[in-house]
Enzyme design. Structure first.
Site, PDB file in Angstrom:
ATOM      1  N   GLU A  64       0.845  -1.190   0.000  1.00 64.03           N
ATOM      2  CA  GLU A  64       0.000   0.000   0.000  1.00 64.03           C
ATOM      3  C   GLU A  64       0.884   1.245   0.000  1.00 64.03           C
ATOM      4  OE1 GLU A  64      -3.675   1.933   2.553  1.00 64.03           O
ATOM      5  OE2 GLU A  64      -1.928   1.186   3.658  1.00 64.03           O
TER       6      GLU A  64
ATOM      7  N   ARG B 123       0.960   4.887   0.811  1.00 60.68           N
ATOM      8  CA  ARG B 123       0.234   5.948   1.504  1.00 60.68           C
ATOM      9  C   ARG B 123       0.722   7.281   0.949  1.00 60.68           C
ATOM     10  NH1 ARG B 123      -2.005   5.529   6.579  1.00 60.68           N
ATOM     11  NH2 ARG B 123      -1.930   7.796   6.436  1.00 60.68           N
TER      12      ARG B 123
ATOM     13  N   ARG C 225      -4.898   8.882   2.494  1.00 59.83           N
ATOM     14  CA  ARG C 225      -5.661   8.922   3.739  1.00 59.83           C
ATOM     15  C   ARG C 225      -5.745  10.370   4.212  1.00 59.83           C
ATOM     16  NH1 ARG C 225      -8.213   6.136   3.735  1.00 59.83           N
ATOM     17  NH2 ARG C 225      -7.222   4.137   4.178  1.00 59.83           N
TER      18      ARG C 225
ATOM     19  N   GLU D 276      -9.365  11.387   8.687  1.00 53.68           N
ATOM     20  CA  GLU D 276      -9.462   9.954   8.955  1.00 53.68           C
ATOM     21  C   GLU D 276      -8.116   9.362   9.356  1.00 53.68           C
ATOM     22  OE1 GLU D 276     -11.940   7.297   7.044  1.00 53.68           O
ATOM     23  OE2 GLU D 276     -13.509   8.747   6.565  1.00 53.68           O
TER      24      GLU D 276
ATOM     25  N   HIS E  77     -12.611   5.231   8.852  1.00 51.33           N
ATOM     26  CA  HIS E  77     -11.746   5.121  10.024  1.00 51.33           C
ATOM     27  C   HIS E  77     -12.265   5.997  11.155  1.00 51.33           C
ATOM     28  CE1 HIS E  77      -9.378   4.056   6.512  1.00 51.33           C
ATOM     29  NE2 HIS E  77      -8.609   3.329   7.301  1.00 51.33           N
TER      30      HIS E  77
ATOM     31  N   LYS F 121     -14.004  -1.643   4.006  1.00 52.95           N
ATOM     32  CA  LYS F 121     -12.983  -1.651   5.067  1.00 52.95           C
ATOM     33  C   LYS F 121     -13.387  -0.676   6.168  1.00 52.95           C
ATOM     34  CE  LYS F 121      -8.320  -0.081   6.161  1.00 52.95           C
ATOM     35  NZ  LYS F 121      -7.207   0.782   5.727  1.00 52.95           N
TER      36      LYS F 121
ATOM     37  N   ARG G  12      -6.031  -8.017  14.438  1.00 52.54           N
ATOM     38  CA  ARG G  12      -5.140  -8.055  13.279  1.00 52.54           C
ATOM     39  C   ARG G  12      -4.629  -9.461  13.013  1.00 52.54           C
ATOM     40  NH1 ARG G  12      -3.752  -2.980  11.584  1.00 52.54           N
ATOM     41  NH2 ARG G  12      -4.196  -1.248  13.005  1.00 52.54           N
TER      42      ARG G  12
ATOM     43  N   SER H 100       1.553   2.651   9.677  1.00 53.82           N
ATOM     44  CA  SER H 100       0.642   3.657   9.140  1.00 53.82           C
ATOM     45  C   SER H 100      -0.586   3.842  10.016  1.00 53.82           C
ATOM     46  CB  SER H 100       0.203   3.275   7.716  1.00 53.82           C
ATOM     47  OG  SER H 100      -0.515   2.060   7.716  1.00 53.82           O
TER      48      SER H 100
ATOM     49  N   GLN I 293      -0.217  -1.774  14.450  1.00 47.61           N
ATOM     50  CA  GLN I 293       0.307  -2.667  13.419  1.00 47.61           C
ATOM     51  C   GLN I 293       1.539  -3.398  13.935  1.00 47.61           C
ATOM     52  OE1 GLN I 293       0.932  -0.151  10.013  1.00 47.61           O
ATOM     53  NE2 GLN I 293      -1.237  -0.138   9.457  1.00 47.61           N
TER      54      GLN I 293
END
Length: 257
Positions: A48, A50, A84, A88, A145, A172, A215, A234, A238
């Site tokens: 991804e 960002r 993003r 959010e 989010h 998502k 997760r 991010s 995580q």
């Protein structure tokens, strides 16, 4: 209700073990490309970008040049493009029109496989960008989010259903838990969406340290992908990609017994 898998390149989301996506979070081209190379050493399913972190994000030509360079490095690894917004949890503020035009340009470039579109940025925008993306063979991850709290279960389910009905390929949602029960709410909502007839792959997570279990165990309840770190996180909570791979291998081996 069985999930209808979504095949993107060689990866089938929603079928089998949860897929792993590594976010690329850096300010300049050199650091971004370095992070991509480091991430590829861990053989993720998805990368991804960002782009809200990129210092030249307001220059669409620079963005497209960067996206092209990344695509050339990825081979069959799925490429997810994400801006993003600050509201959010992102790194940059952008007007709706600029957001629309950037998303369109990247979809039209032919360099990305998937694009993240914030579901509630402006009424009608999600459906519009779904149409643009699909016309250029790009899949859409519709996202929402909440960095302040975990909504009620019914609200989470309604948001996932809205994204689904708007034509997104993968709904998502990420929420912030205040306690352990909030994590259960997120997981329960994920399962409830499936029980109510949702057949598309979904991505759900409870953020922060309390939500870490979501997760790793999200697939049990219906979540198809998890985000894991190589260089910089991010979002809160995580985990390092090697640890996530190890844990998922153990959990999914048990699921297949």
């Amino acid at each position: 209700m069985n999930v209808e898998g979504l095949k993107v390149r060689t990866i089938e989301f929603g079928i089998g073990k949860p897929k792993i996506c590594v976010p690329i979070v850096a300010r300049n081209r050199e650091d971004i490309l370095f992070q991509v190379e480091e991430a590829l050493k861990r053989t993720p399913d998805c990368i991804e970008l960002r782009i809200d972190w990129f210092e030249e994000v307001s220059d669409t030509e620079k963005v497209l040049e960067l996206v092209k360079e990344i695509r050339e490095r990825l081979g069959d690894v799925v490429f997810l493009f994400t801006f993003r917004t600050a509201k959010e949890g992102g790194e940059a503020t952008i007007g709706c029109e600029a957001y629309r035009e950037l998303c369109k340009a990247v979809c039209e470039s032919g360099y990305i496989d998937m694009i993240d579109v914030e579901a509630y940025m402006e009424e009608g925008l999600l459906t519009e960008l779904v149409d643009v993306a699909h016309s250029h063979h790009v899949f859409v991850v519709a996202s929402n989010h909440d960095f302040l709290e975990t909504p009620f279960e019914e609200d989470i389910v309604n948001r996932l259903q809205f994204m689904d009905q708007s034509g997104a390929d993968i709904p998502k949602i990420a929420v912030m838990p205040r306690n352990e029960r909030d994590v259960l709410t997120l997981l329960s909502a994920t399962l409830r969406y499936r029980e109510l007839g949702g057949v598309k792959p979904v991505i759900t997570m409870s953020m922060g340290s309390i939500g870490t279990v979501s997760r790793l165990a999200g697939e049990v309840f219906g979540s198809a992908l998890t985000f894991a770190v190589v260089n910089r996180a991010s979002a809160p909570g995580q985990l390092f990609v090697d640890d996530v791979k190890y844990a998922l291998d153990i959990m999914y081996a048990k699921r297949e017994e």
